[in-house]
Each structure stands twice: as C-alpha cells, then as structure tokens.
Design an enzyme around this catalytic site. Sequence first.
Site, PDB file in Angstrom:
ATOM      1  N   ASP A 254      -9.575 -43.510  33.878  1.00 27.66           N
ATOM      2  CA  ASP A 254     -10.416 -42.625  34.696  1.00 27.66           C
ATOM      3  C   ASP A 254     -11.524 -43.348  35.448  1.00 27.66           C
ATOM      4  O   ASP A 254     -12.285 -42.712  36.199  1.00 27.66           O
ATOM      5  CB  ASP A 254     -11.015 -41.506  33.839  1.00 27.66           C
ATOM      6  CG  ASP A 254     -11.803 -42.044  32.656  1.00 27.66           C
ATOM      7  OD1 ASP A 254     -11.879 -43.279  32.500  1.00 27.66           O
ATOM      8  OD2 ASP A 254     -12.327 -41.219  31.868  1.00 27.66           O
ATOM      9  N   ASP A 255     -11.621 -44.682  35.276  1.00 31.92           N
ATOM     10  CA  ASP A 255     -12.642 -45.432  36.012  1.00 31.92           C
ATOM     11  C   ASP A 255     -12.010 -46.422  36.993  1.00 31.92           C
ATOM     12  O   ASP A 255     -12.642 -47.400  37.395  1.00 31.92           O
ATOM     13  CB  ASP A 255     -13.566 -46.178  35.043  1.00 31.92           C
ATOM     14  CG  ASP A 255     -12.829 -47.171  34.182  1.00 31.92           C
ATOM     15  OD1 ASP A 255     -11.582 -47.108  34.125  1.00 31.92           O
ATOM     16  OD2 ASP A 255     -13.490 -48.029  33.542  1.00 31.92           O
TER      17      ASP A 255
ATOM     18  N   ASP B 217      -4.469 -53.138  23.808  1.00 30.56           N
ATOM     19  CA  ASP B 217      -4.206 -54.082  24.892  1.00 30.56           C
ATOM     20  C   ASP B 217      -4.064 -55.515  24.380  1.00 30.56           C
ATOM     21  O   ASP B 217      -3.175 -56.258  24.820  1.00 30.56           O
ATOM     22  CB  ASP B 217      -5.278 -53.990  25.982  1.00 30.56           C
ATOM     23  CG  ASP B 217      -6.687 -54.021  25.423  1.00 30.56           C
ATOM     24  OD1 ASP B 217      -6.864 -53.955  24.189  1.00 30.56           O
ATOM     25  OD2 ASP B 217      -7.642 -54.121  26.221  1.00 30.56           O
TER      26      ASP B 217
END
Length: 554
Positions: free
Chosen positions: A318-319, A397
């Site tokens: 969302d960024d 990640d």
Amino acid sequence: MEVQFCRIVSALRLFFSFSSLQSLFWCHWAMVRKKGSLILCGAFLFVAWNALLLLFLWGRPPIGRLGEGGGAEPGAGEEWGGGKAKVGGANGLAGEVIRLAEEVESELETQKKLLKQIQSHRELWEQWKELGKRESEDTKDEKNIEELNKPQQIPAVPRSHKTIDDTKTVIEKQEVLMVTPPRLVMKEQEPEQEKKKMVENEVDRTKPSPQIIIPILVIACDRVTVKRSLDKLIQYRPSAELYPIIVSQDCGHADTARVIGSYGSQITHISQPDLADIPVRPDHRKFQGYYKIARHYRWALNQVFNVFAYSTVVIVEDDLEVAPDFFEYFRALYPILRSDPTLWCVSAWNDNGRDGLVNPGMADLLYRTDFFPGLGWMLLKEVWAELEPKWPKAFWDDWMRHPEQRKDRSCIRPEISRTITFGRKGVSLGQYFDQYLRYIKLNTEFVPFTKADLSYLVKEKYDETFEKEVYSAPLVKVEELQQGGSLKGSGPFRVQYSSRDSFKVLARNLGVMDDLKSGVPRAGYRGVVSFISRGRRIYLAPPEGWTKYDTSWS
C-alpha cells in the site's frame, strides 16, 4: 524274384527322389545361411555320388522273367545258358542287390525323419531369409541415396537466346547446368528450417498472451495513503477486466477501510479475518508486525489462487507507486516467467536503482537477478503451491532468499524501477528508507515491452552474453573510478572482489547496497552487480570462473 526286383527298383527310385530333395534342401539352406561355396560343393558331391551309384546299378544287364533257359527274355537262353555257375552268380548278385536295397531303404527312412525335423523349422529359415533380403535392399537403398545426393551434371531445358537483326536470324544456345537433386536440397534446408523453428519457438516463449488475466493484489493495513497507490494503479490500468485490483486489508483500520471502499466497483476489497496477536517468544515481541505481515500474505495469496482461482498475480504494497508502463512490463514478461523453469518471479524493483546508479537512457534494459527483490512482483500459482505449505511465521521476504526456497532460480528486474516506495512509516522503522529507498528513480517513459523481443532473457542466451560482457571488460581498481582518478574511457569496467569483506568495502566506496542474503548481493546475478558510476557502466564481480554463492557471506 520279380517282386524282389520291383522292390529294388522302387527303393532306388525312392532313394533317388529323397537324394534329389535332400540336395535341393541343402542348396536352399546354403542360400539362407549364406555359407558360400563350401556347402554348395558338398551338396554337389552328394548328388554326384547318388548318380554314380544309380548308373552302376542300371548299367548291369536287365533282369527279366526267369524261364527254363535261364534267360531274361525269350530267346536269350543262349546268353544265360552257360550252366548253373552263371545262374548261381546271378542269384548271388541279386541277393547282394537286395541286401543293399534294404540298407538303402532303412537309411532313407532315417533321412526322411531328419528332413521332417528340419522342415519344422522352415518358418525360422524363411524369417532369416527375409531379414537377409531386407538388409540387402537397405544397403542398395543407401547406395542409391548416396548416388542421388551427388550433384549431377544434366542438360537443362534449352534456353533460346534470340537475337533478331535485319536478317531475322535466331541463335539457339543450349546450356549445361549443375543441378542438385531435390533430396539433397531438402537435407541442406533442414538445418535452416530447424534454426527457423527454434527462433519461432523462442518468439512463442516470449510472446505476450493478450487474454491472460493478471490480477493486482494490494496488501494494505492502516495507511490511508493507500489512495496514492490505488490512484496510480487505476490511472495506468489499460483494462479492468484483464487487470482486476484486489485490495486485501489487515489490521481492521476503519479510516483505511473507508478509503478503500470509496473506489466502489473499480476494485475488490477483502479483509483478513484473524486480527489477534500471534504468540511469539519474548525476544521477538518487537517483531510482532513481521509475524502479522507473514500471516496476512499467506491468507491473501490463498484467496487469490484458491478462491478467485487466478493463475498468476502481481503483488504490491500500500506504499508503492507504479510507473506508467507497469502493466505493460508484467504482461510482456509473463510468458517468459511461465516458460523458463530457471525463473520464479518478475520484479518491478531495482535495489540499486538510485538516480545516478542507473542509465536514464536505457529504460528498456532488463536483467536476470539471483536476489529476490520484492516491491512489486509477479508470482505463479504453481510456485505458490510449492511455498505455501512451508510459509514462514515471520520475515517472509528474507525467507524467500534462502537457498532452500530459491533453488538456484532467478527473477527478472529492470534497469529503472517500475515502482517506488513512499512509505517511510512501517514495521522496518525506516531502516533503509532515508539511506536508499527515497532516492530510487521511478521510470516515467512508457516502453512498449509487449512489442519487443525479450528472448535474450532466457537463461541459455543471457548467461553466454552476460559473462562475455562482464569478463571482457577491463579490470580496474576502485581508486581509478573515483573523482580525480586517472581512468579514461566510457567503459564498461570491471572491479573485482574476492571475499565478503572486500565486497562490502568496494560496494560502500561505489555507492551501492553492501548487504548480502545467503551470500547473494542485492541486484546481483552470478555474483555480479551491474550499475552506473560517474556515467560509466561498472561490474562489481567475483573472479572469472565463479560457480556458486557462499551462504556464510551474510
């Protein structure tokens, strides 16, 4: 006595018949077995011996009906009337012939049985004969092919070279041409056809599929600034049908939910239902956010693949703000990701994509990288099926960068990033934002990737070209590249590292990211990091002959 002589004659005829049959059989056997003149000679001798025996027996005086004169025929008594001694001699000869005939008859019975046994194997001999015939024909065909494949000098169709002058004379000239037979032409064309077919296959592997649906999964939590991300996605999206946007929200943040809901039917809004804290060990309490992110990713990806039943997805957070050719980029690279098993993701991100470290004039340049970049990346359903059962509880990640997950597979990344992050606030507390992320250059030029030939990214082609470019570049020292250095020329140049520490020192001096994950440098491929330094292409590379990463370099 007449009966006995009839028996003799019958036996001899039978003997002659079987001898002829046997001779013919052995001649046939010789042809089938291809034994040559030795067997043929034996058959000939056998027939000759039988013929001589018959000639000897039939050359004797004929023995007819015995009368008072003892002659064989009426009036022949004078010849046979020489007394009982002659008659006795004749009787002795007849007895000898009878004995011989009986022996011959017995022998013939034995041979008859033998011939029947041999006859039972006739089918096998016929198969051998047929096989020999085929071999002979194949040999003949090969010779014929060799003859056909030789260029032949044959007269061409006469060409009429007509020269018309005042006298109306016509000069005919017949030419002789070297003509290559059609079969040879086909054989010569085969390599070209195979080469053409391979090229077509490569094009098929890299040709975009216009109908594949590529959903965009937006991972959201409590940032109302998700609006910036969604605005750009909707602005650049060429088709709502081909690129459905799914926003998956965690955290239960009401204001963020209202922002997402304001887009109505332009997007699909789903919410992660489990908002409870995750039990962690005491020293990981500060990492609660990483645990929740991993949980959210797992739930959201299961929704995309198992509930919505898509075959691929592009994940953004969302960024992230996307570039104008963001959708074009992923559509063009989907076929390569699908067809090349040495790839497992496509990323829009360059970890060393800072302004000054990339070539702004090469927006269409793409790379393979062994480092999982994230930050706008494409994943296939098959890969998710592999990862989901062992998905980590936190730090997903970094977990993706472990050798057990990567399995020597690579990702595609661009020279200039197709995403940038504007979110300084987050679980990483701005760890890299101020130092690196805020300076990443976002591509502003639309590149028509779907019309480009991207087959150079397939491993076989890429590796050969990449290694040649890297290790043919002149080897220089880092001091020569810095301001005031004596190095001249536009590059490319190669700077070599030989250990973990030397890599870190050189990376810092050259302004690229110096961290390694399981031995893999950010943006690196086969240990090589490619970037721009003072306008020149630089390869920060291990020694030539590199084979694998050292996982202790972390």
